[in-house]
Design a protein around this motif. Sequence first.
Motif, PDB file in Angstrom:
ATOM      1  N   ARG A  85       3.261   7.804 -15.949  1.00 24.30           N
ATOM      2  CA  ARG A  85       2.583   7.207 -14.794  1.00 24.30           C
ATOM      3  C   ARG A  85       1.113   6.969 -15.128  1.00 24.30           C
ATOM      4  O   ARG A  85       0.492   7.752 -15.845  1.00 24.30           O
ATOM      5  N   THR A 141       0.436  -3.448 -11.830  1.00 23.70           N
ATOM      6  CA  THR A 141       0.446  -1.986 -11.857  1.00 23.70           C
ATOM      7  C   THR A 141      -0.796  -1.455 -11.161  1.00 23.70           C
ATOM      8  O   THR A 141      -1.772  -2.179 -10.966  1.00 23.70           O
ATOM      9  N   SER A 156       1.717   4.061 -11.013  1.00 19.32           N
ATOM     10  CA  SER A 156       2.858   3.226 -11.393  1.00 19.32           C
ATOM     11  C   SER A 156       3.618   3.861 -12.553  1.00 19.32           C
ATOM     12  O   SER A 156       3.019   4.341 -13.519  1.00 19.32           O
ATOM     13  N   ARG A 198       7.024   1.070  -5.324  1.00 14.04           N
ATOM     14  CA  ARG A 198       5.590   1.057  -5.619  1.00 14.04           C
ATOM     15  C   ARG A 198       4.779   0.883  -4.332  1.00 14.04           C
ATOM     16  O   ARG A 198       3.798   1.593  -4.103  1.00 14.04           O
TER      17      ARG A 198
END
Length: 172
Positions: free
Chosen positions: A10, A65, A69, A109
């Motif tokens: 991440r 992103t 993410s 997301r």
Amino acid sequence: MINNVVLVGRLTRDPDLRTTGSGISVATFTLAVDRQYTNSQGERGADFINCVIWRKAAENFVNFTSKGSLVGIQGRLQSRSYDNKDGQRVYVTEVVVDNFSFLESRRDRENRQANGGANFAPQGNNAPSTNNFGGNSAPSTNNATPSSDPQPQDPFADSSNSIDISDDDLPF
């Protein structure tokens, strides 16, 4: 020689997009990659890997992103050095990204961002979704009402129907 790195993790912060003097886009980011083992307190540690991505891929990466993410990257390990403004030699090791994959859906997301990006615990369905790297992606953080999608039915739950398989049916 082989120099290949594949990581799943991440983003620790939003990627930083810059442009070189010659107009080439470059983005830098840090990827938090969980370790496979836990410490004596049962906590899982993480490694924080510095990454750099170039050109149009950098622009796409930054556009899709953000902090938290879940991404998969493939690239190569590179070391470089430079003299900082104090005249000290600084050594940097980073992953130069060649390819990347988004490992969470847009909905996941957006839900994570709506929740402040801090909640990665599952809400509802405990079945993890698989990603392109063969592992499990982070569970959904959907705090809305549970989905009306029916649960998959077990085709072998009704044991009254026997399955007749002969040797001719087997592929080996």
